[in-house]
Design an enzyme around this catalytic site. Structure first.
Site, PDB file in Angstrom:
ATOM      1  CD  GLU A  47      -2.856  -0.546   2.872  1.00  0.00           C
ATOM      2  OE1 GLU A  47      -2.739   0.542   3.368  1.00  0.00           O
ATOM      3  OE2 GLU A  47      -3.275  -1.571   3.276  1.00  0.00           O
ATOM      4  CG  ASP A  58      -3.497   7.969   8.227  1.00  0.00           C
ATOM      5  OD1 ASP A  58      -3.215   6.527   8.567  1.00  0.00           O
ATOM      6  OD2 ASP A  58      -3.979   8.732   6.891  1.00  0.00           O
TER       7      ASP A  58
END
EC number: 4.2.1.20
Length: 267
Positions: A47, A58
């Site tokens: 990824e 995040d």
């Protein structure tokens, strides 16, 4: 149309180990050497983060990595150019493992929807994971992505009800991505008997309501945790711990050496 690398991979009877890496972190020029190191040391899927100024899913590690990537010149355009170089073996050994771009909708909208999908495929991207794309509103985008041969991965969390798990499973092209905890990336809330029991119950629930494979990410930091996830799911994703391990590197070569060292220790 050439068969998507992810579609070929998920047909295999193997547990997956997925790497998340933010391009050009921590130094400019590190991406291609790191991709090679990850592939050489057993990453099944890589990824690549699309850096964004407001990454709502995040935690601080990836937020900092995104800011560093932006300072080091990463844009959607340069990221696609890097993927193209990786596939051609320009600057590293040719990268043959599947590549997924993980990011947020705004940069892709700014780039141009179908233009982005076309350029991503041309560069050698296999799939997309967009945390802020609600599955209920993804039908048009999903069909467009599929028409370009791209896999689209949707997220399942510990609070996702069974009927929505089934819906997400039906929408995810080849596999789904389960969040180990209902939190941002990089969390350390996976330790302890209560946490282990909760994760086991959650992933068993996912298994009961899915037909496709699913991987697990968020908070997975070492080989022991990877092996635990392999018992409960079809794969494990490691990202923040990898970035933390790379943070002190000063050169692309040092970054690649550390990436290979870290990844080898997970296998």
């Amino acid at each position: 149309m050439k068969q998507n690398r992810i579609a070929s991979l998920v047909k295999q009877d193997k547990k997956l180990l997925v790497a998340y890496y933010m391009p050009e972190y921590p130094v400019a020029g590190a991406t291609l050497p790191v991709l090679e190191a990850l592939q050489e040391n057993g990453a099944d899927i890589i990824e690549l983060g699309i850096p964004f100024s407001d990454p709502v899913g995040d935690g601080p590690v990836i937020q900092e990595a995104a800011q560093r990537a932006i300072r080091n010149g990463v844009t959607v355009k340069t990221l696609l150019e890097t993927v193209s170089s990786a596939r051609r073996g320009a600057g590293c050994k040719a990268i043959t493992v599947p590549i997924i771009l993980m990011g947020y909708c705004n940069p892709l909208i700014a780039y141009g929807g179908d233009c982005f999908l076309n350029d991503a495929v041309e560069a050698g991207v296999d799939g997309l994971l967009l945390p802020d794309l609600p599955p209920e509103e993804a039908e048009d985008f999903l069909e467009r992505a599929k028409s370009f041969g791209l896999t689209v991965v949707f997220l399942i969390s510990p609070v996702t009800p069974p009927e929505r798990i089934e819906m997400i499973d039906s929408l995810s092209t080849d596999f789904s991505y389960c969040l180990a905890v209902n939190a941002t990336t990089g969390t350390a809330k996976l330790a302890g008997e209560d946490a282990d029991a909760a994760i086991e119950e959650y992933l068993e629930r996912v298994r009961q309501h899915t037909r496709k494979k699913f991987v697990v990410g968020f908070g997975i930091r070492d080989k022991a945790r990877v092996e635990q996830m392999w018992k409960l799911a079809d794969g494990a994703v490691v990202g923040s711990a990898l970035l933390q391990y790379l943070a002190a590197a000063h050169t692309p070569d040092e970054t690649a050496r550390l990436a290979g060292e870290f990844w080898q220790a997970l296998r």
